[in-house]
Design a protein around this motif. Sequence first.
Motif, PDB file in Angstrom:
ATOM      1  N   ARG A 231       0.882  -1.178  -0.112  1.00 38.84           N
ATOM      2  CA  ARG A 231      -0.122   0.020  -0.026  1.00 38.84           C
ATOM      3  C   ARG A 231       0.875   1.188   0.021  1.00 38.84           C
ATOM      4  NH1 ARG A 231      -1.473  -1.798   5.295  1.00 38.84           N
ATOM      5  NH2 ARG A 231      -3.567  -2.564   4.272  1.00 38.84           N
ATOM      6  N   ASP A 258      -7.668  -4.234  -0.183  1.00 38.71           N
ATOM      7  CA  ASP A 258      -8.170  -2.977   0.387  1.00 38.71           C
ATOM      8  C   ASP A 258      -9.255  -2.501  -0.621  1.00 38.71           C
ATOM      9  OD1 ASP A 258      -6.548  -3.452   2.555  1.00 38.71           O
ATOM     10  OD2 ASP A 258      -5.142  -1.879   2.014  1.00 38.71           O
ATOM     11  N   ASN A 259      -8.994  -2.415  -1.766  1.00 38.87           N
ATOM     12  CA  ASN A 259      -9.853  -1.601  -2.841  1.00 38.87           C
ATOM     13  C   ASN A 259     -11.467  -2.428  -2.638  1.00 38.87           C
ATOM     14  OD1 ASN A 259      -8.431   0.622  -3.247  1.00 38.87           O
ATOM     15  ND2 ASN A 259      -8.153  -0.090  -5.467  1.00 38.87           N
ATOM     16  N   THR A 262     -13.343  -0.425  -0.217  1.00 38.74           N
ATOM     17  CA  THR A 262     -13.495   0.882  -0.312  1.00 38.74           C
ATOM     18  C   THR A 262     -14.390   1.050  -1.622  1.00 38.74           C
ATOM     19  OG1 THR A 262     -10.947   1.147  -0.010  1.00 38.74           O
ATOM     20  CG2 THR A 262     -12.301   2.877  -0.997  1.00 38.74           C
ATOM     21  N   TYR A 263     -14.372   0.084  -2.502  1.00 36.00           N
ATOM     22  CA  TYR A 263     -15.146  -0.006  -3.816  1.00 36.00           C
ATOM     23  C   TYR A 263     -15.589  -1.449  -3.816  1.00 36.00           C
ATOM     24  CZ  TYR A 263     -12.061   3.836  -4.715  1.00 36.00           C
ATOM     25  OH  TYR A 263     -11.326   5.178  -4.629  1.00 36.00           O
TER      26      TYR A 263
END
Length: 294
Positions: A231, A258-259, A262-263
């Motif tokens: 990251r 992680d994304n 988030t999305y």
Amino acid sequence: MFDYEMLRLIWWALLGVLLIGFALTDGFDLGVAALLPFVARSDAERRMVINSIGPTWEGNQVWFILGGGAIFAAWPFVYAVSFSGFYLAMFLVLAALILRPVGFKYRSKKPDPAWRSRWDWALFVGGLVPALVFGVAVGHVLLGAPFRLDSDLRAFYDGTLLSLFTPFTLVCGLLSVAMLVLHGAAWLSIKVEHGPVHDRARAFGTVAAIASILLFAVGFAFVAWDNIGYRIVGTVDPLGPSNPLRTTAERAGGAWLDNYATYPWMTALPVLGFAGATLALVGIRSGREVLAFA
């Protein structure tokens, strides 16, 4: 006319189209070549298999050449590190790809069965090795490559050819082989409508589809629970120049996922990965080879 942010988006889209185009078009050519010694037993059968990709294999390689050119034009640092650090791996790919035109050309020069068998195995190498190394390369995009840049942006690569083949990158390489073999088997099932070659292609396609699903799941387990991921530390200026020394990355296990938090809509992509291989399995087992190929 365009700022850095828009230029990056344009070049990412262009590079994605070129590399995906290479996988979609030359992928089944590589898969058919990798299957050649196994789906075709007699000389007539092997001639039939070779003729199925004869009109397409040469033109389909252009996607790969254009992809390399796009990397050089947009991200010369990536091009420099890849083609110097991975020099031996690239040499393996190029040597294997060179075997293909030579094999197609020289196989029919002599009627001797031993002569033709040797060139058939050369075509097998020309299909298997690029598929494997391309998968290993994609694995290293996620795993990270052992290189560093000095203050003058000169790249120093600290790895070796054998160090490229880790458990995770081998899973990625085998997944690449399984997917392209599945693609090639579906293509053969369409082009050769009846007979033993058709039946063997369906059998190998079934195995490749199951292997694709299992290897994709194993790769996900590596990414989710092994110490794989990076990251960015700090903020990123989307309008700044593409200088890798302006950002700092830290290793963090599972950070590649992680994304998805988030999305959430991005979770559709790995779901489609599983769904594609599953539909291919259903198509090739039910005789709907066009569905499998699509």
